[in-house]
Write a protein that holds these residues in place. Structure first.
Motif, PDB file in Angstrom:
ATOM      1  N   VAL A  93       4.697  28.696  61.434  1.00  0.00           N
ATOM      2  CA  VAL A  93       4.658  29.272  60.083  1.00  0.00           C
ATOM      3  C   VAL A  93       6.020  29.148  59.407  1.00  0.00           C
ATOM      4  CG1 VAL A  93       4.376  31.410  58.773  1.00  0.00           C
ATOM      5  CG2 VAL A  93       2.753  30.836  60.597  1.00  0.00           C
ATOM      6  N   ALA A  94       7.093  29.447  60.129  1.00  0.00           N
ATOM      7  CA  ALA A  94       8.432  29.357  59.546  1.00  0.00           C
ATOM      8  C   ALA A  94       8.758  27.916  59.147  1.00  0.00           C
ATOM      9  CB  ALA A  94       9.476  29.872  60.536  1.00  0.00           C
ATOM     10  N   LEU A  95       8.296  26.950  59.937  1.00  0.00           N
ATOM     11  CA  LEU A  95       8.549  25.544  59.618  1.00  0.00           C
ATOM     12  C   LEU A  95       7.797  25.150  58.348  1.00  0.00           C
ATOM     13  CD1 LEU A  95      10.339  23.552  61.187  1.00  0.00           C
ATOM     14  CD2 LEU A  95       8.270  22.586  62.187  1.00  0.00           C
ATOM     15  N   VAL A  96       6.554  25.593  58.216  1.00  0.00           N
ATOM     16  CA  VAL A  96       5.771  25.290  57.014  1.00  0.00           C
ATOM     17  C   VAL A  96       6.381  25.969  55.790  1.00  0.00           C
ATOM     18  CG1 VAL A  96       3.538  25.615  55.890  1.00  0.00           C
ATOM     19  CG2 VAL A  96       3.634  24.907  58.291  1.00  0.00           C
ATOM     20  N   VAL A  97       6.807  27.209  55.941  1.00  0.00           N
ATOM     21  CA  VAL A  97       7.463  27.920  54.833  1.00  0.00           C
ATOM     22  C   VAL A  97       8.745  27.205  54.430  1.00  0.00           C
ATOM     23  CG1 VAL A  97       8.618  30.064  54.164  1.00  0.00           C
ATOM     24  CG2 VAL A  97       6.449  30.157  55.401  1.00  0.00           C
ATOM     25  N   ALA A  98       9.520  26.750  55.420  1.00  0.00           N
ATOM     26  CA  ALA A  98      10.768  26.045  55.128  1.00  0.00           C
ATOM     27  C   ALA A  98      10.508  24.778  54.325  1.00  0.00           C
ATOM     28  CB  ALA A  98      11.486  25.701  56.435  1.00  0.00           C
ATOM     29  N   ASN A  99       9.402  24.101  54.588  1.00  0.00           N
ATOM     30  CA  ASN A  99       9.052  22.880  53.883  1.00  0.00           C
ATOM     31  C   ASN A  99       8.803  23.129  52.401  1.00  0.00           C
ATOM     32  OD1 ASN A  99       8.272  20.083  53.622  1.00  0.00           O
ATOM     33  ND2 ASN A  99       6.133  20.746  53.623  1.00  0.00           N
ATOM     34  N   ASN A 100       8.523  24.373  52.062  1.00  0.00           N
ATOM     35  CA  ASN A 100       8.225  24.720  50.670  1.00  0.00           C
ATOM     36  C   ASN A 100       9.247  25.675  50.078  1.00  0.00           C
ATOM     37  OD1 ASN A 100       5.292  23.555  50.206  1.00  0.00           O
ATOM     38  ND2 ASN A 100       5.286  24.504  52.240  1.00  0.00           N
ATOM     39  N   SER A 101      10.447  25.699  50.658  1.00  0.00           N
ATOM     40  CA  SER A 101      11.488  26.632  50.222  1.00  0.00           C
ATOM     41  C   SER A 101      12.686  25.884  49.656  1.00  0.00           C
ATOM     42  CB  SER A 101      11.943  27.514  51.398  1.00  0.00           C
ATOM     43  OG  SER A 101      10.870  28.258  51.919  1.00  0.00           O
ATOM     44  N   PHE A 102      13.445  26.589  48.853  1.00  0.00           N
ATOM     45  CA  PHE A 102      14.653  26.032  48.256  1.00  0.00           C
ATOM     46  C   PHE A 102      15.670  25.668  49.337  1.00  0.00           C
ATOM     47  CE2 PHE A 102      18.980  26.979  46.676  1.00  0.00           C
ATOM     48  CZ  PHE A 102      19.085  25.966  45.738  1.00  0.00           C
ATOM     49  N   PHE A 103      16.421  24.607  49.128  1.00  0.00           N
ATOM     50  CA  PHE A 103      17.516  24.149  49.982  1.00  0.00           C
ATOM     51  C   PHE A 103      17.016  23.515  51.287  1.00  0.00           C
ATOM     52  CE2 PHE A 103      20.755  25.045  53.321  1.00  0.00           C
ATOM     53  CZ  PHE A 103      21.722  24.150  52.881  1.00  0.00           C
ATOM     54  N   VAL A 104      16.369  24.306  52.142  1.00  0.00           N
ATOM     55  CA  VAL A 104      15.982  23.761  53.447  1.00  0.00           C
ATOM     56  C   VAL A 104      14.836  22.746  53.339  1.00  0.00           C
ATOM     57  CG1 VAL A 104      16.812  25.679  54.849  1.00  0.00           C
ATOM     58  CG2 VAL A 104      14.532  25.788  53.847  1.00  0.00           C
ATOM     59  N   LYS A 105      14.121  22.744  52.203  1.00  0.00           N
ATOM     60  CA  LYS A 105      13.030  21.766  52.071  1.00  0.00           C
ATOM     61  C   LYS A 105      13.559  20.338  52.040  1.00  0.00           C
ATOM     62  CE  LYS A 105      12.756  21.749  46.998  1.00  0.00           C
ATOM     63  NZ  LYS A 105      11.884  22.036  45.828  1.00  0.00           N
ATOM     64  N   ASP A 106      14.862  20.166  51.709  1.00  0.00           N
ATOM     65  CA  ASP A 106      15.439  18.820  51.699  1.00  0.00           C
ATOM     66  C   ASP A 106      15.442  18.195  53.087  1.00  0.00           C
ATOM     67  OD1 ASP A 106      15.907  19.113  48.997  1.00  0.00           O
ATOM     68  OD2 ASP A 106      17.969  19.803  49.249  1.00  0.00           O
ATOM     69  N   ILE A 107      15.399  19.020  54.117  1.00  0.00           N
ATOM     70  CA  ILE A 107      15.370  18.516  55.489  1.00  0.00           C
ATOM     71  C   ILE A 107      14.120  17.684  55.733  1.00  0.00           C
ATOM     72  CG2 ILE A 107      15.193  19.237  57.917  1.00  0.00           C
ATOM     73  CD1 ILE A 107      16.821  21.724  57.137  1.00  0.00           C
TER      74      ILE A 107
ATOM     75  N   SER B 140      21.987  20.808  54.146  1.00  0.00           N
ATOM     76  CA  SER B 140      20.901  21.302  54.985  1.00  0.00           C
ATOM     77  C   SER B 140      20.871  20.514  56.281  1.00  0.00           C
ATOM     78  CB  SER B 140      19.563  21.179  54.256  1.00  0.00           C
ATOM     79  OG  SER B 140      19.303  19.826  53.915  1.00  0.00           O
ATOM     80  N   ASP B 141      20.412  21.148  57.351  1.00  0.00           N
ATOM     81  CA  ASP B 141      20.477  20.507  58.667  1.00  0.00           C
ATOM     82  C   ASP B 141      19.297  20.943  59.509  1.00  0.00           C
ATOM     83  OD1 ASP B 141      21.686  19.109  60.933  1.00  0.00           O
ATOM     84  OD2 ASP B 141      22.130  21.103  61.688  1.00  0.00           O
ATOM     85  N   LEU B 142      18.621  19.978  60.123  1.00  0.00           N
ATOM     86  CA  LEU B 142      17.441  20.262  60.933  1.00  0.00           C
ATOM     87  C   LEU B 142      17.798  21.082  62.169  1.00  0.00           C
ATOM     88  CD1 LEU B 142      14.469  19.964  61.643  1.00  0.00           C
ATOM     89  CD2 LEU B 142      14.992  17.688  62.606  1.00  0.00           C
ATOM     90  N   ALA B 143      18.900  20.754  62.842  1.00  0.00           N
ATOM     91  CA  ALA B 143      19.280  21.504  64.041  1.00  0.00           C
ATOM     92  C   ALA B 143      19.534  22.967  63.710  1.00  0.00           C
ATOM     93  CB  ALA B 143      20.528  20.883  64.681  1.00  0.00           C
ATOM     94  N   ALA B 144      20.227  23.232  62.599  1.00  0.00           N
ATOM     95  CA  ALA B 144      20.494  24.608  62.200  1.00  0.00           C
ATOM     96  C   ALA B 144      19.194  25.343  61.877  1.00  0.00           C
ATOM     97  CB  ALA B 144      21.429  24.631  60.986  1.00  0.00           C
ATOM     98  N   LEU B 145      18.268  24.664  61.190  1.00  0.00           N
ATOM     99  CA  LEU B 145      16.988  25.284  60.852  1.00  0.00           C
ATOM    100  C   LEU B 145      16.193  25.617  62.112  1.00  0.00           C
ATOM    101  CD1 LEU B 145      14.803  26.116  58.799  1.00  0.00           C
ATOM    102  CD2 LEU B 145      13.990  23.730  58.847  1.00  0.00           C
ATOM    103  N   LEU B 146      16.122  24.680  63.049  1.00  0.00           N
ATOM    104  CA  LEU B 146      15.373  24.916  64.288  1.00  0.00           C
ATOM    105  C   LEU B 146      15.941  26.108  65.053  1.00  0.00           C
ATOM    106  CD1 LEU B 146      14.919  21.238  65.567  1.00  0.00           C
ATOM    107  CD2 LEU B 146      13.152  22.720  64.575  1.00  0.00           C
ATOM    108  N   MET B 147      17.265  26.200  65.131  1.00  0.00           N
ATOM    109  CA  MET B 147      17.884  27.302  65.872  1.00  0.00           C
ATOM    110  C   MET B 147      17.688  28.643  65.160  1.00  0.00           C
ATOM    111  SD  MET B 147      18.960  26.199  68.730  1.00  0.00           S
ATOM    112  CE  MET B 147      17.359  25.382  68.632  1.00  0.00           C
ATOM    113  N   ALA B 148      17.747  28.641  63.829  1.00  0.00           N
ATOM    114  CA  ALA B 148      17.498  29.873  63.082  1.00  0.00           C
ATOM    115  C   ALA B 148      16.080  30.368  63.334  1.00  0.00           C
ATOM    116  CB  ALA B 148      17.726  29.638  61.589  1.00  0.00           C
ATOM    117  N   ILE B 149      15.123  29.451  63.346  1.00  0.00           N
ATOM    118  CA  ILE B 149      13.730  29.830  63.583  1.00  0.00           C
ATOM    119  C   ILE B 149      13.540  30.334  65.008  1.00  0.00           C
ATOM    120  CG2 ILE B 149      11.380  28.918  63.769  1.00  0.00           C
ATOM    121  CD1 ILE B 149      12.004  27.069  61.426  1.00  0.00           C
ATOM    122  N   ILE B 150      14.168  29.681  65.983  1.00  0.00           N
ATOM    123  CA  ILE B 150      14.037  30.117  67.376  1.00  0.00           C
ATOM    124  C   ILE B 150      14.629  31.510  67.564  1.00  0.00           C
ATOM    125  CG2 ILE B 150      14.984  29.709  69.697  1.00  0.00           C
ATOM    126  CD1 ILE B 150      12.481  28.130  69.067  1.00  0.00           C
TER     127      ILE B 150
END
Length: 369
Positions: free
Chosen positions: A59-73, A196-206
């Protein structure tokens, strides 16, 4: 930082609610695996907590895909979805094992499949960390094999330490915080148009997933994450490590205020040093006995802490503190002079060694009287 924090909060809320649902479902349907000789509990408890962790992650990954800034990932990048696909595969395999206790070789095939899915459709190890210069991997088949191998190894390492209530989730959360801070700091200080960074996003979600899960799993646990949850954490953390390692050859870490290139190489190993150490010792111990490396026993690090005289809770806290020393001790090399950091790390390790051994020394002192 705000968007990463919101993704973390999203994952925490969804993980908490989904774990509660999985707990109720497991109890109502009595989806309990038999109690094994190595288990520390004496009453049947559902192992479906991995479903809650997966729900929070997805869910967090799908939300990130539709959110400001992190969607650029996600722009022209299949990596996040490849990781999600691999996560789905490994959670399905883990749930089957948590309910039916499948053969080790079937689980290994599932792990290899999940790792290959990530490597083919998600992220690939493009360089081998090496000092003074990383080695580029030109062959795509080799990149796929090495990526899958790294993911399978990490999944088993995290799975092996999942033996006490709250242990694996807490260790993963601590390691993920250190990993997130490193990835965020690098991109915040580098001269980039897109930070924006995929590694940072993944760790924040974890981190969020683990925080949402821990209230259900803290001693005495009401639900376990099971193999599905432990292997999910390992897969995502390994994938983030592959992403970060791939950025070394780009010079990104060198441009981030001169961060030493050695830090992104060593940090994933520092974060996962306890699980990897436990995995290595288990393989050596079991093969020396002529057993399969995947055979169960009570020789893990957390079992040894119990044998030293620690309670369930203090054994978990000991593992937390050791993880903090190793993870944040490794992160500190990127900020302070290495001589100072090394001194502090050694002193902290010596103090913790004494604290860890204290119950044993007290018991031996009483026996000698």
């Amino acid at each position: 930082m705000i968007m990463y924090s919101l993704m973390m909060l999203t994952a925490a809320i969804v993980s908490y609610l989904a774990t509660w649902i999985a707990r109720q479902m497991g109890n109502k349907l009595r989806l309990f695996a038999p109690i094994r000789s190595r288990d520390m509990h004496s009453v049947p408890i559902s192992r479906l907590g991995g479903l809650g962790l997966f729900a929070g992650f997805a869910v967090a990954l799908v939300v990130a895909n539709n959110s400001f800034f992190v969607k650029d990932i996600f722009h022209n990048n299949s990596g996040p979805w490849g990781i999600l696909a691999g996560a789905f595969v490994i959670v399905a395999v883990g749930v089957a094992d948590d309910i039916m206790d499948i053969k080790w070789w079937i689980k290994l095939i599932g792990q290899c499949t999940a790792g290959t899915v990530v490597a083919v459709w998600g992220v690939q190890m493009s360089v081998i960390p090496f000092v003074p210069e990383p080695i580029r991997i030109e062959s795509e088949p080799l990149r796929i094999v090495l990526t899958a191998l790294a993911i399978v190894t990490t999944m088993n390492a995290v799975n092996f330490i999942d033996g006490l209530d709250g242990l694996a989730a807490g260790v993963a959360a601590i390691g993920a915080v250190a990993f997130f801070l490193t990835a965020y700091w690098v991109h915040r200080n580098a001269v980039l148009t897109d930070r924006s960074d995929l590694a940072a996003l993944l760790m924040a979600i974890i981190v969020g997933c683990c925080i949402g899960f821990l209230p259900h799993n803290w001693f005495p646990a009401k639900i376990f994450m099971g193999d599905s949850g432990a292997m999910l954490l390992g897969l995502v953390m390994a994938s983030a490590g592959v992403v970060a390692t791939g950025q070394i050859s780009s010079g990104l870490y060198d441009r981030a205020n001169g961060i030493p290139t050695i830090v992104p190489i060593l940090l994933p190993f520092a974060i996962l040093s306890l699980p990897l150490l436990d995995l290595g010792l288990a393989v050596l111990r079991r093969t020396a006995r002529g057993q399969s490396p995947w055979s169960a026993d009570r020789g893990h690090l957390h079992h040894k802490l119990i044998e030293l005289g620690h309670t369930h809770r203090t054994a978990v806290l000991m593992m937390y503190v050791w993880t903090c020393i190793l993870a944040f001790g490794g992160l500190a090399f990127a900020i302070f002079k290495w001589q100072f950091v090394l001194t502090v790390d050694i002193v902290a390790a010596l103090i913790m060694a004494g604290v860890t051994a204290w119950p044993y020394m007290v018991r031996k002192g009483r026996e000698a009287r």
